[in-house]
Scaffold this motif. Sequence first.
Motif, short mmCIF file in Angstrom:
data_model
loop_
_atom_site.label_atom_id
_atom_site.label_comp_id
_atom_site.label_asym_id
_atom_site.label_seq_id
_atom_site.Cartn_x
_atom_site.Cartn_y
_atom_site.Cartn_z
N ALA A 241 0.85 -1.19 0.00
CA ALA A 241 0.00 0.00 0.00
C ALA A 241 0.89 1.24 0.00
CB ALA A 241 -0.91 0.00 1.22
N LEU A 242 0.83 2.01 -1.08
CA LEU A 242 1.66 3.21 -1.21
C LEU A 242 0.79 4.42 -1.52
CD1 LEU A 242 4.62 1.87 -3.40
CD2 LEU A 242 4.54 2.09 -0.91
N THR A 243 1.27 5.57 -1.10
CA THR A 243 0.61 6.83 -1.39
C THR A 243 1.65 7.83 -1.86
OG1 THR A 243 -1.10 6.47 0.28
CG2 THR A 243 -0.76 8.74 -0.47
N ALA A 244 1.37 8.49 -2.98
CA ALA A 244 2.24 9.56 -3.47
C ALA A 244 1.65 10.89 -3.01
CB ALA A 244 2.35 9.52 -4.98
N VAL A 245 2.52 11.77 -2.57
CA VAL A 245 2.10 13.10 -2.14
C VAL A 245 2.81 14.12 -3.01
CG1 VAL A 245 1.94 14.74 -0.23
CG2 VAL A 245 1.80 12.28 0.22
N VAL A 246 2.04 14.89 -3.76
CA VAL A 246 2.57 15.95 -4.60
C VAL A 246 1.92 17.24 -4.12
CG1 VAL A 246 3.02 16.75 -6.94
CG2 VAL A 246 2.66 14.31 -6.51
N GLY A 247 2.69 18.06 -3.45
CA GLY A 247 2.09 19.23 -2.83
C GLY A 247 1.13 18.77 -1.75
N ALA A 248 -0.11 19.20 -1.83
CA ALA A 248 -1.13 18.80 -0.86
C ALA A 248 -2.04 17.70 -1.40
CB ALA A 248 -1.97 20.01 -0.47
N VAL A 249 -1.74 17.19 -2.58
CA VAL A 249 -2.58 16.17 -3.19
C VAL A 249 -2.01 14.78 -2.92
CG1 VAL A 249 -3.59 15.32 -5.34
CG2 VAL A 249 -3.28 17.78 -4.99
N GLU A 250 -2.84 13.87 -2.43
CA GLU A 250 -2.44 12.49 -2.17
C GLU A 250 -3.02 11.58 -3.24
OE1 GLU A 250 -3.29 11.18 1.75
OE2 GLU A 250 -2.09 12.75 2.72
N VAL A 251 -2.16 10.70 -3.75
CA VAL A 251 -2.57 9.79 -4.82
C VAL A 251 -2.28 8.35 -4.40
CG1 VAL A 251 -2.29 9.15 -7.24
CG2 VAL A 251 -1.96 11.54 -6.53
N PRO A 252 -3.31 7.52 -4.15
CA PRO A 252 -3.08 6.11 -3.84
C PRO A 252 -2.46 5.39 -5.04
CG PRO A 252 -5.32 6.79 -3.28
CD PRO A 252 -4.74 7.87 -4.13
N LEU A 253 -1.46 4.56 -4.79
CA LEU A 253 -0.78 3.84 -5.85
C LEU A 253 -1.05 2.35 -5.73
CD1 LEU A 253 2.71 5.63 -5.84
CD2 LEU A 253 0.64 6.25 -7.11
N HIS A 254 -1.20 1.71 -6.88
CA HIS A 254 -1.43 0.27 -6.92
C HIS A 254 -0.39 -0.39 -7.81
CE1 HIS A 254 -5.30 0.84 -4.93
NE2 HIS A 254 -5.53 1.82 -5.80
N TYR A 255 -0.07 -1.63 -7.49
CA TYR A 255 0.96 -2.35 -8.24
C TYR A 255 0.37 -2.99 -9.49
CZ TYR A 255 4.58 -5.76 -9.38
OH TYR A 255 5.54 -6.50 -10.02
N ASP A 256 1.04 -2.79 -10.61
CA ASP A 256 0.67 -3.40 -11.88
C ASP A 256 1.75 -4.41 -12.26
OD1 ASP A 256 0.03 -4.17 -14.42
OD2 ASP A 256 -0.21 -2.16 -15.23
N PRO A 257 1.50 -5.72 -12.11
CA PRO A 257 2.53 -6.72 -12.41
C PRO A 257 2.92 -6.77 -13.88
CG PRO A 257 0.42 -7.78 -11.98
CD PRO A 257 0.23 -6.33 -11.65
N ARG B 254 0.22 27.11 -8.56
CA ARG B 254 1.17 27.16 -7.45
C ARG B 254 2.43 26.33 -7.71
NH1 ARG B 254 -3.66 26.19 -4.23
NH2 ARG B 254 -2.91 24.07 -3.86
N LEU B 255 2.63 25.95 -8.97
CA LEU B 255 3.78 25.08 -9.27
C LEU B 255 5.10 25.78 -9.03
CD1 LEU B 255 2.57 23.23 -12.46
CD2 LEU B 255 2.92 22.28 -10.19
N GLY B 256 5.21 27.03 -9.35
CA GLY B 256 6.46 27.75 -9.14
C GLY B 256 7.60 27.09 -9.90
N GLY B 257 8.67 26.77 -9.18
CA GLY B 257 9.85 26.17 -9.80
C GLY B 257 9.78 24.67 -9.86
N GLY B 258 8.62 24.10 -9.71
CA GLY B 258 8.50 22.65 -9.72
C GLY B 258 7.95 22.17 -8.40
N ARG B 259 7.34 20.99 -8.39
CA ARG B 259 6.72 20.50 -7.17
C ARG B 259 7.30 19.12 -6.85
NH1 ARG B 259 2.45 22.23 -4.20
NH2 ARG B 259 2.10 23.89 -5.70
N PRO B 260 7.90 18.98 -5.68
CA PRO B 260 8.50 17.69 -5.35
C PRO B 260 7.43 16.63 -5.14
CG PRO B 260 8.51 19.13 -3.43
CD PRO B 260 8.05 19.95 -4.59
N ILE B 261 7.84 15.38 -5.29
CA ILE B 261 6.93 14.27 -5.07
C ILE B 261 7.55 13.34 -4.03
CG2 ILE B 261 7.96 13.08 -7.07
CD1 ILE B 261 5.32 11.59 -7.40
N GLU B 262 6.70 12.81 -3.18
CA GLU B 262 7.16 11.90 -2.13
C GLU B 262 6.24 10.69 -2.14
OE1 GLU B 262 8.90 13.26 1.93
OE2 GLU B 262 6.78 12.85 2.25
N VAL B 263 6.82 9.49 -2.19
CA VAL B 263 6.04 8.26 -2.16
C VAL B 263 6.28 7.60 -0.81
CG1 VAL B 263 5.60 6.03 -3.22
CG2 VAL B 263 6.24 7.98 -4.65
N ARG B 264 5.20 7.29 -0.10
CA ARG B 264 5.32 6.68 1.21
C ARG B 264 4.39 5.49 1.36
NH1 ARG B 264 2.62 12.13 3.92
NH2 ARG B 264 4.46 13.34 3.45
#
Length: 315
Positions: free
Chosen positions: A225-241, A259-269
């Motif tokens: 079970a993974l979630t990507a966070v880009v700014g304040a938006v959370e995106v659930p991720l699913h595995y595709d074999p 609000r992108l400015g100079g780019g928006r970091p992404i974090e997967v947790r």
Amino acid sequence: MEARGALLYWDALDLRPHPAAEVFDARAAGEWLWEVYGPETAADVLDGAASVATEWDSPVLAAARNLALLHWAGAWWPASHAAAVPALPADLLRAETAWYTAGLDHLLDDEAAVERALADVDLTALTGRTDHETAALAADLADLADAFGVELRSAAMRREDWALAAGGAEPGLAVASGSAPIDWSLVPARALDAAGEATWRFENRSGAWMLAVTAPAAPGAVPTALTAVVGAVEVPLHYDPDTNTFGGEAPAPPEFAMRLGGGRPIEVRSPGYVADGPDRASSDPDRAERRAALVAFARERLASPAATLTERSAA
């Protein structure tokens, strides 16, 4: 390695065989510490020396370091397609861990450590291999399980038992996109490619604003079970074999692009997974350098004369 009266620990990038030690019960540790350091040097460790120089060698020292290494590999092995580091065979990893745990049972702090390690062994997966070393290990573990009264598992999970459908729609008009290196500390081992990057796309799809994220999976990935966070938006991720990637999408407000400015970091947790400390930022240059060194260390281990059976089988 948590032993009776002391904690032994190694740095994966330090080639010295002897561990550092934190002694919290000198009486208990004094019964076995000499097996790791030798009688004379063990006295220095008991007196408070965190690490010492010694030429002492023993089967207990070798087994202790291998057990610590296997536990490290189970949690942090940097499997990566991008860096050419293969995944370790999970069945052998569990089996070898159980074997070394049993060999050190006399000094471990956990009285049920061997039984717990044996409960994770899948005998079917081991007997399905044809090499002599694995066959011998399987036989030894079967005898060991009998001695400890543990019934080994004998049915491996099938790929279709855990595969998750990722789905996905046709991409729309991308307004912005970006990527960032995967942070190991936020996901369990055998989930994401240790040297890969997670990417995101903010796009308009038939009038709807969507944020789509893709992250490369590790070799031999385990659905997580993974979630990507880009700014304040959370995106659930699913595995595709089929593509060996984690992916997902979620609606994003139109002002996200403003609000992108100079780019928006992404974090997967992985939700609920504990990070490895306050200095975990992927942008830390020292941290990035150490991660690169650990990837190189893993590649070197595969061809090392001192490699475990698990590592040799992955090569």
